[in-house]
Design a protein around this motif. Structure first.
Motif, mmCIF file in Angstrom:
data_model
loop_
_atom_site.group_PDB
_atom_site.id
_atom_site.type_symbol
_atom_site.label_atom_id
_atom_site.label_comp_id
_atom_site.label_asym_id
_atom_site.label_seq_id
_atom_site.Cartn_x
_atom_site.Cartn_y
_atom_site.Cartn_z
ATOM 1 N N MET A 63 48.137 -4.505 -25.226
ATOM 2 C CA MET A 63 46.791 -4.272 -25.737
ATOM 3 C C MET A 63 45.896 -4.183 -24.509
ATOM 4 N N GLU A 64 45.013 -3.178 -24.483
ATOM 5 C CA GLU A 64 44.149 -2.994 -23.327
ATOM 6 C C GLU A 64 42.695 -2.940 -23.756
ATOM 7 N N ILE A 65 41.859 -3.643 -23.012
ATOM 8 C CA ILE A 65 40.422 -3.652 -23.253
ATOM 9 C C ILE A 65 39.766 -3.141 -21.981
ATOM 10 N N ILE A 66 39.112 -1.987 -22.096
ATOM 11 C CA ILE A 66 38.499 -1.368 -20.923
ATOM 12 C C ILE A 66 36.988 -1.389 -21.091
ATOM 13 N N VAL A 67 36.321 -1.945 -20.104
ATOM 14 C CA VAL A 67 34.866 -2.051 -20.111
ATOM 15 C C VAL A 67 34.309 -1.066 -19.097
ATOM 16 N N THR A 68 33.397 -0.215 -19.543
ATOM 17 C CA THR A 68 32.685 0.679 -18.638
ATOM 18 C C THR A 68 31.375 -0.007 -18.277
ATOM 19 N N LEU A 69 31.134 -0.154 -16.995
ATOM 20 C CA LEU A 69 29.950 -0.858 -16.530
ATOM 21 C C LEU A 69 28.770 0.095 -16.371
ATOM 22 N N LYS A 70 27.573 -0.452 -16.518
ATOM 23 C CA LYS A 70 26.343 0.328 -16.363
ATOM 24 C C LYS A 70 26.152 0.718 -14.903
ATOM 25 N N CYS A 77 39.286 -3.720 -16.497
ATOM 26 C CA CYS A 77 40.194 -4.089 -17.574
ATOM 27 C C CYS A 77 40.036 -5.577 -17.853
ATOM 28 N N LEU A 78 39.736 -5.881 -19.114
ATOM 29 C CA LEU A 78 39.607 -7.283 -19.511
ATOM 30 C C LEU A 78 40.959 -7.823 -19.931
ATOM 31 N N ASN A 79 41.214 -9.047 -19.586
ATOM 32 C CA ASN A 79 42.417 -9.732 -20.028
ATOM 33 C C ASN A 79 42.270 -10.027 -21.521
ATOM 34 N N PRO A 80 43.118 -9.446 -22.389
ATOM 35 C CA PRO A 80 42.991 -9.661 -23.832
ATOM 36 C C PRO A 80 43.176 -11.113 -24.252
ATOM 37 N N GLU A 81 43.810 -11.914 -23.400
ATOM 38 C CA GLU A 81 44.039 -13.320 -23.719
ATOM 39 C C GLU A 81 42.894 -14.222 -23.260
ATOM 40 N N ALA A 82 41.972 -13.690 -22.503
ATOM 41 C CA ALA A 82 40.844 -14.484 -22.001
ATOM 42 C C ALA A 82 39.886 -14.809 -23.144
ATOM 43 N N PRO A 83 39.310 -16.013 -23.141
ATOM 44 C CA PRO A 83 38.365 -16.396 -24.196
ATOM 45 C C PRO A 83 37.197 -15.421 -24.346
ATOM 46 N N PHE A 84 36.677 -14.901 -23.236
ATOM 47 C CA PHE A 84 35.567 -13.946 -23.293
ATOM 48 C C PHE A 84 35.965 -12.696 -24.085
ATOM 49 N N ALA A 85 37.144 -12.164 -23.810
ATOM 50 C CA ALA A 85 37.613 -10.963 -24.497
ATOM 51 C C ALA A 85 37.818 -11.243 -25.987
#
Length: 103
Positions: A63-70, A77-85
């Motif tokens: 599973m991949e979470i990709i954040v585009t920054l302003k 790439c966010l760690n999907p297991e991290a509490p923030f994600a």
């Protein structure tokens, strides 16, 4: 003449069977994961322009979470297991359910 037609039909039939068999097989393709250079556990929410979630698939098992920054700062790439994600995904899911109920 009949033998030639029979041979042609038989060869055509076998060729079709071969093509169907080859087309249905899963090849050993390389994974096309987007997050290959490591992941971060947190990104400041004010810096997030866009968030994309890709579930696992045949081309990438993760599973991949990709954040585009302003401000053109790139993508992370966010760690999907991290509490923030996990909290971020939870918030998005909640908003989507609220929108679906309001329709």
């Amino acid at each position: 003449m009949t033998n030639m037609i029979t041979s042609t039909v038989l060869i055509s039939f076998l060729a079709c069977l071969l093509l169907v068999n080859v087309e249905g097989q899963v090849g050993h393709s390389k994974a096309r994961c987007l997050c290959l250079n490591g992941m971060v556990n947190h990104v400041k929410p004010v810096l997030i322009e866009k968030l994309e979630v890709y579930t696992s698939s045949h081309s990438c098992r993760n599973m991949e979470i990709i954040v585009t920054l302003k401000n053109g700062e790139g993508k992370r790439c966010l760690n999907p297991e991290a509490p923030f994600a996990k909290k971020t995904i939870e918030k998005i899911m909640k908003k989507q359910k609220e929108c679906a109920v309001n329709l």
